[in-house]
Each structure stands twice: as structure tokens, then as C-alpha cells.
Design a protein around this motif. Structure first.
Motif, PDB file in Angstrom:
ATOM      1  N   ALA A  56      58.892  53.088 -35.265  1.00 44.12           N
ATOM      2  CA  ALA A  56      58.222  51.772 -34.540  1.00 44.12           C
ATOM      3  C   ALA A  56      58.836  50.763 -34.807  1.00 44.12           C
ATOM      4  N   ALA A 108      56.125  55.377 -38.379  1.00 41.80           N
ATOM      5  CA  ALA A 108      55.360  54.069 -38.257  1.00 41.80           C
ATOM      6  C   ALA A 108      55.277  53.475 -39.582  1.00 41.80           C
ATOM      7  N   HIS A 127      56.260  49.859 -39.516  1.00 40.78           N
ATOM      8  CA  HIS A 127      55.618  49.044 -38.526  1.00 40.78           C
ATOM      9  C   HIS A 127      54.440  48.827 -38.812  1.00 40.78           C
ATOM     10  N   LEU A 175      48.598  49.499 -34.712  1.00 40.19           N
ATOM     11  CA  LEU A 175      49.103  50.545 -33.913  1.00 40.19           C
ATOM     12  C   LEU A 175      47.832  51.167 -33.190  1.00 40.19           C
TER      13      LEU A 175
END
Length: 888
Positions: free
Chosen positions: A202, A239, A242, A248
Motif C-alpha cells: 500500500a 499494509a 501504510h 485503511l
């Protein structure tokens, strides 16, 4: 700019002006929540420190740890696999944390399951092993494993599992994914359910680029695909990077697998991650191994095993790290309480990154050349496409890259913490730095490995510098970093002002009137030591004798002018000018590693070097060696060896002298294990009395330990040639080699570069004696040209022979004034400039053949006879072998 007149292109970008000129609304801080108060209350340990490695690991607030500890002391948490009351409490609390995690990502147990792992790497390995891969066969081309080349090592490493099953692995460049999307690559055959897996981050942990979350839906629906093959695509969204600073929403972007590590979000606990699995995929996953708690039933004597029905229970082998999981609750609480949520963190950290990127991009040398080359796929226009990471290399005014290792060392002098290298992301590193596959292989063959300090090979970079912001980062952090770049690249004369700057002050540069009260950057201003005033008195040892023979005591190195000489130098016949005779002019040993020198005119040799050189070291409460890098005040500790009485006397200003026996009492010695440069060493504790003395002096719990006399630490051959056939060189607590030699002519050349003239004549800021002391050599010689010692293969000193095992690659310790403990980066900077950015100074020596059947001595005044490399019979070391640090 404070501290002098800034050159055009060297001004610090005004933050208020930056905000006004921005095309978007910039958010700094957390509304009514004072960021300054948050830093003071929750992150007081950051006083004097600029921490810019949040992408590596963010920091936990004090209240999170306090509340977690309170939770543990007020409750009894048992093993969740038991059935008692305390176990039930643990089970229910862990389940509540699972719900909290899913809510944080805007989803629910109906859609996703949380499998706790040892981190995101373990989560990725789990997917690689459990994914329903189909090997190629007569009726099938088999599954495909595709991954974006801008992926963490742990993603790329999944291919070793898939390749074992003959699954085809396809690396996909970011630009090729975009092309596939724009061209609308044909969708897969809807009748074919052959499973394929595509992995992408991500957010790039290299550059901070945020790849579109829309790819998830487009890949799963067949609107785009990395390679045109029939089958069904599943998506793994890495992820970990991120979610450390951004929300998210898994209700919108429903990836099949989402690995993450919690220390990236909260800073604590470490070693705990999770794999979020879309429940629609759960029935497809395969499990081979089973551990404690995963079996509904099994037999020990027969191949009978029934897994538990719950996917989570099937995949969480053994007892989960339940106390660390409970700590997550307090992490979520703290994050929400301090910031108001991830959206606020996203906006705040991006504002800092955008400001820093804009300011760094604008810095120019007088000739217009940029100061930095930034590696980015975006223009930092929006947090939707860019995270709070800036990756760059520093350039000189000719456009040549300055090695990341040198930048890192210089940053450490300002107590600025950055990350360097390739960041476990070789694909992105290659793409941005233009490193071909062949170059990577060539660099490895030359000795370069991930994580070392070999930053330039043939003038080309092997990595870069990365800074990253976290939710507690401030504008002062960003500006301190930018001032560091300006001071060291554009206004070097301002460097000392910046050294005394403290994050948290609106003006990071202290006024001249305040500078006199500044303390070394690593000293905690909240806990002043009784020795903090030692730096203001460099003449405290004047009542002690100047030089001694082997059995006497000697004070620390005195600061003298270039025309002054110690008795050792006079005895050696060192002239005021010219090369003079090729002799030893000074001998030093450092009985306690990283503490002050003990100068002698004649001294016995042992098997490990000068007798008692680096035989002791100071360690912290965890047994970790302290050096001047962490604790500059170590240089104020004066050890004196008295061979006749068999004692070492340790002195420091404001403290009563204390005696330590030279040899251990075997009946009372407490043996302990320690490490020096990754080598295990057997040591023993020198007792509570010296421990209390050192702890009082340094203001922290510490101990003095000594290498055990019956323990042999062998030198590594890769750091030098085998000293003599059939023999093994042994080391004390030194880092690299038995001896370090420096050449006065080399020091003199540096001395002339550092000491400039003005209208009043010569200004000597760095006397020769001061420079010599900074390099912490054992042997100082005179009578040869500057840096000629680097051409030697071996030398004889009197009747003793030594092999030159390579150059000493210097660290930031040379910036510490050995009389005061104060730092000044000019020595390192000037040496870096004059030595073409490889800060080598001095050479390592090892015994070739030392016969200790009769006493051997080194003496001041002994003749030095070198043998040049080209005249030596043996081959010299490969240029790729690097010596990473000074003997500390």
C-alpha cells in the motif's frame, strides 16, 4: 539563517509562508491537543534528539506503557488454552482486541479474521505456505505468484516457497502495472478458477509512494491484471508501512490478505503482527504443520489429526503472545486519546513531509547545483499518493553523491537519527539509483552485503538516506534536519551552532549567549550529572606529572599549541618542522575501552597488543558496551596503570580516585558474557565499588568488566592477513586489530586544513595534540609523508615486526574533544572532504611473530622501518575489505 549570513539557496523555508502558498489545506498538529505538551509529557526521552526513522519503528508514548503495566499488575492473565478463571479472562480480552483491530480497519468479524503472528514477515510466510497453489501439470499451466518489484524483502522471499512447488514467479515493475491498467488487459476466463496471487505494498517503505488501493478491486474483478493468464486473482496488500500513519478502510478495499506489524503503529509491543484474512478465502487455505491449540484431536502414535474448525485456531500455532496482544488495547487507546485518530495522523505527518521535501528540493549550492537528489515517484502533492517518507542522497557541488554512511555519521553528531542503505527493498533501490542486476552481483562479489557501510563502489551509490515522520514528529524536528543539511553543506561555519541546538525550541539554533550552557547532545538535560561542568575546565590535571615510564601514572592528554611538545616528543627528537627521523614519537594505551588515554614512553607487549590495552570496558545495566558515541563523558575518565603495585587507579574530576586490581580473583570473579563487534567475549564484573563509582559519575547504572584472562578472542582473517603461519592473532576488547598507528605528517596536513587564517593571523582551533588525541592511536610516528602509511605492507619498530592489516575507517568519535567531551563535526567533515569522502585515517597493525619467552617492549624513539606493498612478497588485501570503525 542564524549564525551567519546565508548564501542564496541556503535559506531555510519559512513554514508560515509555505502554508500560505500551498494549494491545499495543510494540517499541522491535532487541533486543541497541544503537540508541544504531548512531546513534553509523553516523549520526554526525545529531549535533545531528532528521531526521523518512524518507518523503521515508531515510538511509544509513556502513558501507553504506564497503563499497560497497571493493567498487568491489577489482573491475573493465564494461558488462554487453560479453562480456569484467569485463562478465561485472557481469552476474552484477546478476543476483544481482535474486534478492536477489525474496527480500526473499518471491518468486522463477519468479513475478516485476525491471525496473530510474530510480525508482518511471519504473516507473509504463512500466506506463502497456506495459499492453494496449483503446480503446473498436463492439464494446467499452474498458478502464478506476482509481486511488485517495489516490495519489501519479506514479500520477495515468498518466492522461495512457491518455487519449491514449481509455481511460476513473476516480478512486476510499477510502470508495467500502470500500463496494464491503462490498456485494459483482458480479464481471465470466468470458468477457470486457477488461483493466482498478486502482492503489492500500500505504501513503499523505500520512497513513501502510495500505490492505488483501487488496484485491489480492479485485479479481483479482472479489469486489470499483471499477466494475462486464465484463472482467478487474489490480492495480498502489504499494509505494514501504510497503516503506521494512515487509515485503511477494508470495507471499501477488500484485499484477501493484509499483513501488518503493530510496532509500526504503536512502537510497542515489538515482535507481534497479524494477518487479516478475508473470510471468503479462508476455506481455500491449506495447513500442514499443527502445534499446540490448533488440533481438535490427534494421535501421537498414528497419522490421525483433526484441525479445529475456526481458521484462527487452526493457524495460531502454540500459545499466542497474549500479554503483548493485551498491550495493543492500550496502544489503540493512546493513539485515539493523543491524536484523535489515523486521519489526523495522516494529515499531520504529510504536512511535515511535504514541507521538508519542498525545502530540501530548493537547497542549492552557489553554482546552482542541488544539495540533494530525492528519489520519489510523486511531487508530494497529496497524502493519497505519498506517505511521510523522504528518500535521498546528498550531493557535493559537482553533483557527486556523498556516501550515505558519511551522512549518517555526520547526522549522529547532531543527534539526528536517520536510516540508510536499501531498507530491505532492493527492487526500489535498484530502480531509483539505477543499479543493474549485474552491479548488485558484482558488489556482492566485492564483499558488499546488505546492512554494511560500503556506501560507494566505483563512485556509484549502493544505497541512500531515508527520513520518515511519525505522529509525534514536530516542525522543529523537520527544521533541525534541514538546518543540519544547510550547516554541513552550505554554511559549514554554522555547524557548531547547530550542534548545540535542541529540538522543541522554535529557533533550533541557540544564541551565542546560550551556547556556553549547552551540554553534549546525548546528555539528558533533565538529569544533570555532577560531571557536566567538567568540560569547562581543561586544566584540572595540571598538578600531575606530564610523562612517565612504564610503572608510573600519567594524566590525560593536555591541550597544547602546535609549538608545544610533551616530554615524550622531545625524547623522540620530534622537530618543530620538517619530517625528522622516522621514529615512534608517542605511545598510548587505553586500559578502559573508550575512556581516556594513558601515555607512556616504554611499555611491555602482551599477546593481544600493548599490555592491558582495552582490557576493561564500561557496560550499561543490560551488559551492553558503552562507547563515546553514546556517552561522550567517558573520555573524562582517567585510568592509570601501576605495574609495580598491580593496580589500575581510575580518576575523574569531582570524584575520589578508586583502585581496581589488574588481575581477577578467580574465587570471587563473577563471569559474564559480553559482545564486542559481534564477537562473544568472556568477562568478569569488577565489583560493586567501581560500579557505584561509575554510576554516580555518569548518572546511569553501569558496571566495569574485564576480559577473562583464560578467554581467547581470535582476530578475524577478513580484517587482515593471517599474521604468521601456524599462529592465530588474539585480541583484547578492541574492535578490529591489536594496534592502531597514525602518522604525524597526516595529522599535520589535516591540522593545516582545519586551522585557517584571518586578518589577525593564524587561528588555531585544533592544536596538533588535540587532533592526535581524537584519533586514539596506540603508536604515533614521525618522518614520512602524509598518508604514506597506507602504502605499507608491514613495518619493523626496533626489533619487533608488525603486519599492516588495512586502513582504519573512521566514525564520528573523532569529532569528540578528548579533553572536554564536547563535539565538533569539523574534523570529520574536513577529513571526509580531503579524503574523497572515505574517512580513512591511520592503519591497523598485527603481530607477525611475537616471542614472549622474554619481555618485549615498545619505546618512544624506536626506529620505524616500513615495507611498501609493492615491495612485499605477499599480496595485499582486496580493496573491497573495509574496516568499519576505529578502535574505541
Amino acid at each position: 539563517m542564524a549564525g551567519g549570513t546565508a548564501q542564496p539557496g541556503a535559506e531555510l523555508l519559512d513554514f508560515a509562508q509555505f502554508r500560505e502558498s500551498s494549494a491545499r489545506r495543510l494540517v499541522y498538529g491535532y487541533g486543541r491537543r497541544s503537540l508541544r505538551e504531548l512531546r513534553a509529557r509523553e516523549f520526554g526521552r526525545l529531549a535533545g534528539t531528532v528521531y526521523l526513522d518512524h518507518a523503521g519503528a515508531t515510538l511509544f508514548p509513556e502513558s501507553q506503557l504506564t497503563n499497560f503495566t497497571k493493567d498487568l499488575t491489577e489482573n491475573v492473565y493465564g494461558n488462554p488454552h487453560s479453562q480456569n478463571i484467569s485463562s478465561k479472562l485472557t481469552h476474552d480480552t484477546v478476543e476483544q482486541v481482535r474486534y478492536r483491530i477489525l474496527a480500526h480497519f473499518h471491518t468486522s468479524p463477519e468479513d475478516y479474521s485476525v491471525i496473530f503472528t510474530a510480525g508482518s514477515t511471519a504473516a507473509l510466510k504463512l500466506v506463502a505456505e497456506a495459499f492453494p497453489w496449483v503446480s503446473p501439470g498436463p492439464e494446467s499451466s499452474g498458478s502464478r505468484f506476482c509481486y511488485l518489484t517495489d516490495s519489501h524483502t519479506s514479500v520477495v522471499g515468498m518466492r522461495k516457497v512457491t518455487m519449491a512447488m514449481n509455481v511460476t514467479c513473476i516480478p512486476v515493475r510499477p510502470e508495467d502495472v500502470w500500463l496494464a491498467e491503462k490498456q485494459g488487459t483482458a480479464a481471465s476466463d470466468p470458468d477457470c478458477q486457477l488461483p493466482h496471487l498478486f502482492c503489492y505494498p500500500a505504501q513503499s517503505n523505500f520512497s513513501g509512494t502510495r500505490y492505488p488501493l483501487s488496484w485491489i478491486g480492479e485485479l479481483k474483478s479482472g479489469q486489470m491484471c499483471p499477466v494475462s493468464v486464465p484463472g482467478k486473482w487474489f490480492v495480498l496488500l502489504d499494509a505494514a508501512s501504510h497503516v503506521s500513519t494512515s487509515p485503511l478502510d477494508l470495507s471499501v478495499h477488500q484485499a484477501d490478505f493484509v499483513p501488518l506489524s503493530f510496532y509500526k503503529i504503536f512502537g510497542f509491543p515489538t515482535g507481534l503482527g497479524a494477518l487479516l484474512v478475508n473470510n471468503r478465502v479462508a476455506p481455500l487455505l491449506r495447513k500442514t504443520y499443527f502445534g499446540g491449540g490448533t488440533a481438535a484431536a490427534y494421535l501421537a502414535g498414528e497419522d490421525f489429526y483433526v484441525p479445529r474448525q475456526s481458521m484462527v485456531e487452526r493457524f495460531e500455532d502454540g500459545t499466542i503472545s497474549f500479554l503483548d496482544i493485551i498491550a495493543l488495547k492500550h496502544g489503540f487507546d493512546a493513539l485515539e486519546r493523543l491524536t484523535g485518530g489515523m486521519e489526523n495522523i495522516k494529515q499531520h505527518t504529510f504536512t511535515l513531509a511535504q514541507y521538508t521535501y519542498t525545502a530540501l528540493s530548493a537547497l542549492r549550492y552557489p553554482n546552482g547545483a542541488p544539495v540533494a537528489r530525492i528519489y520519489s515517484d510523486t511531487e508530494f502533492s497529496s497524502p493519497e499518493v505519498q506517505g511521510p517518507i523522504i528518500n535521498f542522497n546528498v550531493l557535493d557541488d559537482n553533483g557527486n553523491i556523498i556516501g550515505y554512511s558519511e551522512v549518517d555519521k555526520m547526522a549522529s553528531l547532531y543527534n539526528i537519527h536517520v536510516r540508510t542503505g536499501c531498507f530491505c527493498n532492493t527492487g526500489a533501490c535498484q530502480r531509483h539509483l539505477g543499479i543493474s542486476n549485474e552491479m548488485v552481483k558484482k558488489h556482492h562479489q566485492a564483499g558488499h552485503v546488505c546492512g554494511d557501510n560500503v556506501d560507494l563502489i566505483d563512485g556509484q551509490p549502493t544505497g541512500s538516506v531515508r527520513i520518515s515522520f511519525g505522529y509525534m514528529s514536530t516542525l522543529e524536528d523537520a527544521q533541525a534536519f534541514l538546518r543540519f543539511i544547510i550547516a554541513t553543506r552550505l554554511c559549514p561555519s554554522d555547524g557548531q551552532h547547530l550542534l548545540q541546538a535542541t529540538p522543541g525550541e522554535p529557533a533550533a539554533l541557540l544564541a551565542e549567549s546560550e551556547a556556553e550552557n549547552a551540554v553534549p547532545a546525548t546528555v539528558d538535560r533533565r538529569s544533570p550529572s555532577p560531571q557536566e561542568d567538567a568540560s569547562s575546565d581543561s586544566g584540572i590535571w595540571n598538578d600531575l606529572p606530564i610523562a612517565v615510564d612504564a610503572g608510573g601514572l600519567h594524566p590525560p592528554l593536555l591541550e597544547v599549541t602546535r609549538t608545544q611538545q610533551t616530554p615524550s616528543e622531545k625524547a623522540a627528537g620530534v622537530p618543530d618542522g620538517g619530517l625528522g627521523p622516522h621514529v615512534v614519537t608517542n605511545l598510548y594505551l587505553y586500559p578502559i575501552k573508550s575512556c581516556a588515554a594513558f601515555e607512556v614512553t616504554r611499555w611491555p607487549l602482551g599477546k593481544q597488543g600493548l599490555l592491558y590495552d582495552r582490557s576493561w570496558m564500561v557496560v550499561n545495566h543490560n551488559g551492553i558496551c558503552l562507547s563515546q558515541k553514546q556517552e561522550p563523558r567517558l573520555c573524562l575518565i582517567q585510568p592509570f596503570i601501576d605495574l609495580q603495585q598491580g593496580i589500575m587507579v581510575v580518576k575523574a574530576k569531582g570524584m575520589e580516585p578508586i583502585e581496581v586490581p589488574l588481575e581477577e580473583n578467580n574465587k570471587q570473579a563473577q563471569i559474564c558474557q559480553s559482545k564486542v563487534c559481534a564477537d562473544r567475549v568472556n568477562t568478569y564484573d569488577c565489583g560493586e565499588e567501581i560500579s557505584s563509582w561509575l554510576s554516580k559519575l555518569l548518572g546511569r547504572p553501569c558496571h566495569l568488566i574485564k576480559q577473562s584472562s583464560n578467554f581467547q578472542r581470535n582476530a578475524r582473517k577478513k580484517h587482515g592477513k593471517d599474521p604468521s603461519p601456524g599462529t592465530t592473532a588474539t585480541l583484547s576488547l578492541v574492535n578490529e586489530a591489536q594496534y592502531l598507528l597514525i602518522n604525524r605528517s597526516s595529522v599535520l596536513e589535516l591540522h593545516q586544513q582545519l586551522n585557517t587564517s584571518d586578518e589577525n593571523g593564524k587561528v588555531e582551533s585544533f592544536p596538533m595534540k588535540d587532533l592526535i588525541s581524537r584519533f586514539r592511536a596506540n603508536i604515533v610516528t614521525n618522518g614520512t609523508r602524509a598518508f604514506e602509511e597506507e602504502k605499507w605492507d608491514e613495518i619493523s619498530i626496533g626489533s619487533l615486526r608488525f603486519q599492516v592489516s588495512g586502513p582504519c575507517h573512521r566514525c564520528q568519535m573523532i569529532c569528540i574533544d578528548q579533553q572536554t567531551g564536547q563535539r565538533n563535526q569539523d574534523v570529520f567533515r574536513k577529513l571526509s572532504e580531503s579524503r574523497e569522502r572515505k574517512v580513512n585515517f591511520g592503519v591497523y597493525l598485527m603481530h607477525t611473530a611475537l616471542d614472549l619467552s622474554s619481555p618485549c617492549f615498545l619505546s618512544v624513539g624506536s626506529q620505524v622501518l616500513p615495507v611498501l606493498k609493492e615491495n612485499a612478497e605477499r599480496h595485499h588485501l582486496p580493496a573491497s575489505e573495509k574496516h568499519q570503525d576505529v578502535i574505541a
